[in-house]
Motif scaffolding. Structure first.
Motif, PDB file in Angstrom:
ATOM      1  N   GLY A 158     -81.809  -0.661  82.075  1.00 26.34           N
ATOM      2  CA  GLY A 158     -82.637  -1.789  82.481  1.00 26.34           C
ATOM      3  C   GLY A 158     -82.584  -2.969  81.524  1.00 26.34           C
ATOM      4  N   SER A 159     -82.626  -2.698  80.225  1.00 28.34           N
ATOM      5  CA  SER A 159     -82.635  -3.803  79.262  1.00 28.34           C
ATOM      6  C   SER A 159     -81.304  -4.544  79.259  1.00 28.34           C
ATOM      7  N   ALA A 160     -80.220  -3.792  79.359  1.00 27.39           N
ATOM      8  CA  ALA A 160     -78.896  -4.425  79.373  1.00 27.39           C
ATOM      9  C   ALA A 160     -78.761  -5.340  80.596  1.00 27.39           C
ATOM     10  N   VAL A 183     -70.979  -0.816  77.293  1.00 25.24           N
ATOM     11  CA  VAL A 183     -70.491   0.569  77.222  1.00 25.24           C
ATOM     12  C   VAL A 183     -71.613   1.481  77.681  1.00 25.24           C
ATOM     13  N   ASN A 184     -71.308   2.388  78.574  1.00 25.02           N
ATOM     14  CA  ASN A 184     -72.364   3.316  79.025  1.00 25.02           C
ATOM     15  C   ASN A 184     -71.836   4.724  79.233  1.00 25.02           C
ATOM     16  N   ARG A 185     -72.773   5.659  79.062  1.00 25.82           N
ATOM     17  CA  ARG A 185     -72.436   7.088  79.193  1.00 25.82           C
ATOM     18  C   ARG A 185     -72.113   7.466  80.643  1.00 25.82           C
ATOM     19  N   SER A 186     -72.936   7.003  81.584  1.00 21.35           N
ATOM     20  CA  SER A 186     -72.664   7.335  82.987  1.00 21.35           C
ATOM     21  C   SER A 186     -72.007   6.138  83.676  1.00 21.35           C
ATOM     22  N   GLN A 187     -71.142   6.447  84.637  1.00 21.70           N
ATOM     23  CA  GLN A 187     -70.479   5.380  85.390  1.00 21.70           C
ATOM     24  C   GLN A 187     -71.487   4.662  86.301  1.00 21.70           C
ATOM     25  N   LYS A 238     -84.346   6.684  69.112  1.00 25.18           N
ATOM     26  CA  LYS A 238     -85.760   6.773  69.471  1.00 25.18           C
ATOM     27  C   LYS A 238     -85.930   7.800  70.605  1.00 25.18           C
ATOM     28  N   ASP A 239     -85.399   7.495  71.780  1.00 18.95           N
ATOM     29  CA  ASP A 239     -85.564   8.411  72.918  1.00 18.95           C
ATOM     30  C   ASP A 239     -84.709   9.667  72.759  1.00 18.95           C
ATOM     31  N   THR A 240     -83.535   9.499  72.174  1.00 18.50           N
ATOM     32  CA  THR A 240     -82.638  10.625  71.879  1.00 18.50           C
ATOM     33  C   THR A 240     -82.115  10.432  70.452  1.00 18.50           C
ATOM     34  N   GLU A 259     -81.233  -3.858  67.334  1.00 22.80           N
ATOM     35  CA  GLU A 259     -81.757  -2.569  67.767  1.00 22.80           C
ATOM     36  C   GLU A 259     -82.969  -2.881  68.646  1.00 22.80           C
ATOM     37  N   LEU A 260     -82.951  -2.414  69.893  1.00 21.87           N
ATOM     38  CA  LEU A 260     -84.037  -2.819  70.803  1.00 21.87           C
ATOM     39  C   LEU A 260     -85.361  -2.123  70.497  1.00 21.87           C
ATOM     40  N   ASN A 261     -85.298  -1.026  69.741  1.00 20.44           N
ATOM     41  CA  ASN A 261     -86.547  -0.326  69.430  1.00 20.44           C
ATOM     42  C   ASN A 261     -87.075  -0.710  68.059  1.00 20.44           C
ATOM     43  N   ASP A 285     -84.848  -5.855  64.896  1.00 24.92           N
ATOM     44  CA  ASP A 285     -85.340  -4.678  65.609  1.00 24.92           C
ATOM     45  C   ASP A 285     -86.121  -5.146  66.846  1.00 24.92           C
ATOM     46  N   GLY A 286     -86.867  -4.229  67.455  1.00 27.75           N
ATOM     47  CA  GLY A 286     -87.457  -4.522  68.754  1.00 27.75           C
ATOM     48  C   GLY A 286     -88.929  -4.917  68.745  1.00 27.75           C
ATOM     49  N   TRP A 287     -89.476  -5.284  67.570  1.00 28.20           N
ATOM     50  CA  TRP A 287     -90.912  -5.572  67.534  1.00 28.20           C
ATOM     51  C   TRP A 287     -91.281  -6.787  68.387  1.00 28.20           C
TER      52      TRP A 287
END
Ligand SMILES: NC(=O)c1ccc[n+]([C@@H]2O[C@H](COP(=O)([O-])OP(=O)(O)OC[C@H]3O[C@@H](n4cnc5c(N)ncnc54)[C@H](OP(=O)(O)O)[C@@H]3O)[C@@H](O)[C@H]2O)c1
Length: 331
Positions: A158-160, A183-187, A238-240, A259-261, A285-287
């Motif tokens: 979503g952020s991208a 670049v993303n993990r899932s197509q 953060k999430d992973t 870094e978005l977080n 960072d993401g503040w």
């Protein structure tokens, strides 16, 4: 179309006794917003509103997203909420439950704000605004024209999508990168981003790379021109756990690492801090993103006009609650 007041039987609704603002995320209990929100509610003249977290797994069962939306839709004192990390999945699961989706939500295929007006359930994608306000605060006007840098974005969620749309909409050529490499993990997420980009008219050359190998991510980063803005929009750190790059990855000289977080292990932030001097990097960072993201949605849900003065005041109220960010040193 107006919301009906009768929930489907398979979504048990809790009838709240106090006005409730929901936070749909992954580890909501750990967010600074839990301490910030009561201060803001007080300052905005709504001390009666409480914040309630709803934790969903990443890529959760669509029914869990529908349940969260049903709670807001059918309970009068459930005022609305903010969605993070599940913006695309939640809309995919519950699109039919919304009475109104703003143009950004339709273009981006995501919602970060759920609110109600006159009985209608509304979804907004605030991220193109909030990520845009945050990025515009990091870079000067004409940054891309002057620096010759591009965008390298790890993660196509979503952020991208929001950052991409923000840059597509920049009027002046100097405010648009020539290339946006993602670049993303899932197509699937790359396809989703491409669909959004193809629906717009843009001269930014988008490159979609299906990869989750950090060594290859290092190589991609090494190929980017000086001045490139490298974004960690994967949630890694953060999430992973971990980072999309290795400790050996070399950042573009005179570039920006974003870094978005703002909380978590933030490995990517530490990796970039380790090169801040040697590569002349600006590390963010993401503040600020957090502040813009929350204030926009709080204003939408509570039906408040967010002036720059109000934003500044809310930022000040949150400042001492920001978790300390201490560089742990180069490895
Ligand atoms: N500071 C703030 O207030 C703020 C505001 C917005 C977002 N954020 C943070 O920014 C992060 C991204 O947000 P989002 O809404 O865009 O989340 P999202 O929609 O879940 O997107 C994350 C994307 O990263 C991809 N990904 C994960 N690991 C990867 C890897 N190793 N290599 C390549 N791609 C990888 C995921 O791929 P799959 O498709 O395979 O799952 C997913 O598409 C979250 O951690 C969120 O908390 C912070």
């Amino acid at each position: 179309m107006m919301t009906t007041q009768n929930p489907p039987e398979h979504y048990p609704i809790t009838h709240k006794i106090v006005p409730t603002f929901y936070f749909v995320g992954v580890t909501t209990g750990q967010s600074s917003i839990n301490k910030v929100f009561p201060r803001w509610a007080q300052a905005l003249g709504r001390p009666d509103v409480v914040l309630e977290g709803v934790d969903c797994k990443l890529n959760d069962d669509p029914e869990n997203y529908r349940r969260a939306v049903a709670q807001i839709k059918y309970d009068p004192l459930s005022l609305g909420g903010l969605v993070t990390a599940h913006k695309i999945n939640l809309l995919n699961a519950a699109r039919d439950m919304f009475d109104y989706l703003d143009p950004c939500a339709q273009i981006c295929g995501e919602v970060s704000s759920i609110s109600k007006r006159d009985g209608a359930l509304r979804g907004h994608a605030k991220d193109p605004i909030t990520s845009g306000l945050s990025l515009d605060a990091i870079i000067d006007k004409g940054y891309f024209g002057r620096s010759g840098g591009d965008i390298l974005c790890y993660g196509a969620g979503g952020s991208a999508v929001a950052i991409a749309l923000h840059l597509i909409n920049k009027q002046s050529a100097g405010d648009r990168p020539k290339r946006f490499v993602v670049v993303n993990r899932s197509q699937g997420r790359l396809d989703h981003l491409k669909q959004m980009v193809d629906s717009q008219q843009t001269d930014i050359a988008f490159e979609y790379i299906h990869n989750q190998d950090p060594v290859r991510n290092d190589a991609i980063m090494a190929s980017m021109p000086a001045g490139t803005i490298v974004i960690n929009a994967t949630g890694m750190g953060k999430d992973t756990p971990g980072s999309p790059i290795t400790d050996d990855g070399v950042f573009p000289e005179h570039g920006i690492a974003w870094e978005l977080n703002y909380r978590g292990e933030l490995d990517f932030w530490h990796q970039s801090m380790a090169q801040a001097e040697s590569r002349h990097l600006l590390v963010e960072d993401g503040w600020l993103y957090f502040l813009h993201g929350w204030t926009q949605v709080v204003a939408e849900v509570l039906n408040i006009t967010l002036t720059p003065e109000t934003f500044a005041k809310l930022g000040e109220l949150a400042a001492d609650l920001r978790p300390p960010l201490v560089f742990r040193g180069a490895k």
